[in-house]
Design a protein around this motif. Structure first.
Motif, short mmCIF file in Angstrom:
data_model
loop_
_atom_site.label_atom_id
_atom_site.label_comp_id
_atom_site.label_asym_id
_atom_site.label_seq_id
_atom_site.Cartn_x
_atom_site.Cartn_y
_atom_site.Cartn_z
N SER A 15 0.86 -1.18 0.00
CA SER A 15 0.00 0.00 0.00
C SER A 15 0.90 1.23 0.00
O SER A 15 1.84 1.31 0.78
CB SER A 15 -0.88 0.04 1.25
OG SER A 15 -1.85 -0.96 1.21
N VAL A 16 0.60 2.17 -0.88
CA VAL A 16 1.36 3.41 -0.95
C VAL A 16 0.50 4.54 -0.39
O VAL A 16 -0.67 4.67 -0.75
CB VAL A 16 1.78 3.73 -2.41
CG1 VAL A 16 2.43 5.10 -2.50
CG2 VAL A 16 2.71 2.65 -2.94
N ILE A 17 1.11 5.33 0.48
CA ILE A 17 0.42 6.45 1.11
C ILE A 17 1.18 7.73 0.78
O ILE A 17 2.39 7.82 1.01
CB ILE A 17 0.32 6.24 2.63
CG1 ILE A 17 -0.45 4.96 2.91
CG2 ILE A 17 -0.31 7.46 3.31
CD1 ILE A 17 -0.30 4.43 4.30
N ILE A 18 0.46 8.70 0.19
CA ILE A 18 1.06 9.97 -0.24
C ILE A 18 0.28 11.12 0.40
O ILE A 18 -0.80 11.47 -0.08
CB ILE A 18 1.03 10.11 -1.78
CG1 ILE A 18 1.66 8.89 -2.45
CG2 ILE A 18 1.70 11.41 -2.20
CD1 ILE A 18 1.41 8.82 -3.95
N PRO A 19 0.79 11.69 1.51
CA PRO A 19 0.13 12.88 2.05
C PRO A 19 0.34 14.05 1.09
O PRO A 19 1.44 14.27 0.59
CB PRO A 19 0.87 13.14 3.36
CG PRO A 19 1.64 11.90 3.65
CD PRO A 19 1.91 11.25 2.33
N SER A 20 -0.73 14.81 0.81
CA SER A 20 -0.63 15.95 -0.09
C SER A 20 -1.74 16.93 0.24
O SER A 20 -2.92 16.57 0.18
CB SER A 20 -0.75 15.50 -1.54
OG SER A 20 -0.66 16.59 -2.42
N LEU A 21 -1.39 18.14 0.59
CA LEU A 21 -2.41 19.11 0.96
C LEU A 21 -3.43 19.34 -0.15
O LEU A 21 -4.63 19.37 0.10
CB LEU A 21 -1.78 20.43 1.39
CG LEU A 21 -1.16 20.41 2.78
CD1 LEU A 21 -0.53 21.76 3.11
CD2 LEU A 21 -2.19 20.04 3.84
N ASP A 22 -2.94 19.48 -1.40
CA ASP A 22 -3.87 19.78 -2.48
C ASP A 22 -4.02 18.65 -3.51
O ASP A 22 -4.78 18.77 -4.45
CB ASP A 22 -3.47 21.07 -3.19
CG ASP A 22 -2.14 20.98 -3.92
OD1 ASP A 22 -1.49 19.90 -3.91
OD2 ASP A 22 -1.73 21.99 -4.50
N GLY A 23 -3.29 17.56 -3.33
CA GLY A 23 -3.39 16.44 -4.26
C GLY A 23 -2.68 16.66 -5.57
O GLY A 23 -2.77 15.84 -6.47
N HIS A 47 -3.05 5.62 -1.77
CA HIS A 47 -3.89 6.58 -1.07
C HIS A 47 -3.23 7.95 -1.08
O HIS A 47 -2.21 8.15 -0.42
CB HIS A 47 -4.14 6.13 0.38
CG HIS A 47 -4.74 4.78 0.45
ND1 HIS A 47 -6.08 4.56 0.29
CD2 HIS A 47 -4.18 3.56 0.62
CE1 HIS A 47 -6.33 3.26 0.38
NE2 HIS A 47 -5.19 2.64 0.57
N VAL A 48 -3.77 8.87 -1.87
CA VAL A 48 -3.33 10.26 -1.84
C VAL A 48 -4.25 10.93 -0.81
O VAL A 48 -5.44 11.10 -1.05
CB VAL A 48 -3.44 10.94 -3.22
CG1 VAL A 48 -3.03 12.40 -3.12
CG2 VAL A 48 -2.60 10.19 -4.25
N VAL A 49 -3.68 11.25 0.34
CA VAL A 49 -4.47 11.82 1.44
C VAL A 49 -4.40 13.34 1.31
O VAL A 49 -3.37 13.95 1.53
CB VAL A 49 -3.93 11.35 2.80
CG1 VAL A 49 -4.78 11.92 3.93
CG2 VAL A 49 -3.88 9.82 2.86
N LYS A 50 -5.54 13.93 0.93
CA LYS A 50 -5.60 15.36 0.63
C LYS A 50 -6.15 16.16 1.81
O LYS A 50 -7.10 15.73 2.48
CB LYS A 50 -6.49 15.62 -0.58
CG LYS A 50 -6.02 14.97 -1.84
CD LYS A 50 -7.02 15.21 -2.96
CE LYS A 50 -6.72 14.31 -4.14
NZ LYS A 50 -7.76 14.40 -5.16
N GLY A 51 -5.56 17.34 2.02
CA GLY A 51 -6.10 18.31 2.95
C GLY A 51 -5.97 17.99 4.42
O GLY A 51 -6.63 18.61 5.23
N VAL A 52 -5.14 17.02 4.77
CA VAL A 52 -4.98 16.64 6.17
C VAL A 52 -3.59 17.07 6.64
O VAL A 52 -2.60 16.77 5.99
CB VAL A 52 -5.16 15.12 6.36
CG1 VAL A 52 -4.94 14.72 7.81
CG2 VAL A 52 -6.53 14.66 5.87
#
Length: 142
Positions: A15-23, A47-52
């Motif tokens: 599983s790949v997790i990519i935190p990104s404010l705006d995606g 999972h591109v986690v946006k806005g967190v």
């Protein structure tokens, strides 16, 4: 090189997790997703986690959604240098079950501006050479 398998005789799912404010990160996230599509080991989920924020909370949100055996965290401002990155990150975990974490070499992209190159080279530990063997370190970046 895909012959490495775990004790269950299978390649662990990733599983790949990519935190990104705006995606997007100025258009880098789509390029990173394209890099991931070319990997020799394809992630089970991305999972591109946006806005967190902060970043650690965004990672935890991604972890809750992840289904893979192995978690790979990627920052939204990076690119993958070749198609074996995921493979090279997870195979040491298969080879040595006492290892809990791996990381990749960090290189300054050739197309970086002179300012980006100068800044990166002045920041301690912002560039790690590509190596042929596992090298112990006290720092893993994503």
């Amino acid at each position: 090189m895909l012959e490495k398998k775990n004790q269950d005789n299978k390649i662990p799912s990733v599983s790949v997790i990519i935190p990104s404010l705006d995606g997007s990160r100025d258009g880098n996230v789509p390029k990173l997703l394209d890099d991931l599509s070319k990997q020799t080991i394809q992630p089970l989920d991305i999972h591109v986690v946006k806005g967190v924020k902060p970043n650690g909370l965004a990672r935890n949100v991604g972890v809750k959604e992840a289904k893979g055996d192995v978690l790979v965290f990627l920052d939204d401002d990076i690119r993958l240098g070749h198609e074996h990155i995921i493979e090279n990150l997870i195979f040491p975990l298969i080879d040595d079950n006492s290892m809990g974490m791996t990381g990749a070499s960090i290189q300054i992209p050739e197309d970086s501006s002179w300012f980006q190159k100068a800044t990166a080279r002045q920041t301690e530990r912002n560039e790690f050479p590509v190596v042929d063997k596992i090298t112990e370190s006290d720092m893993v970046l994503t």
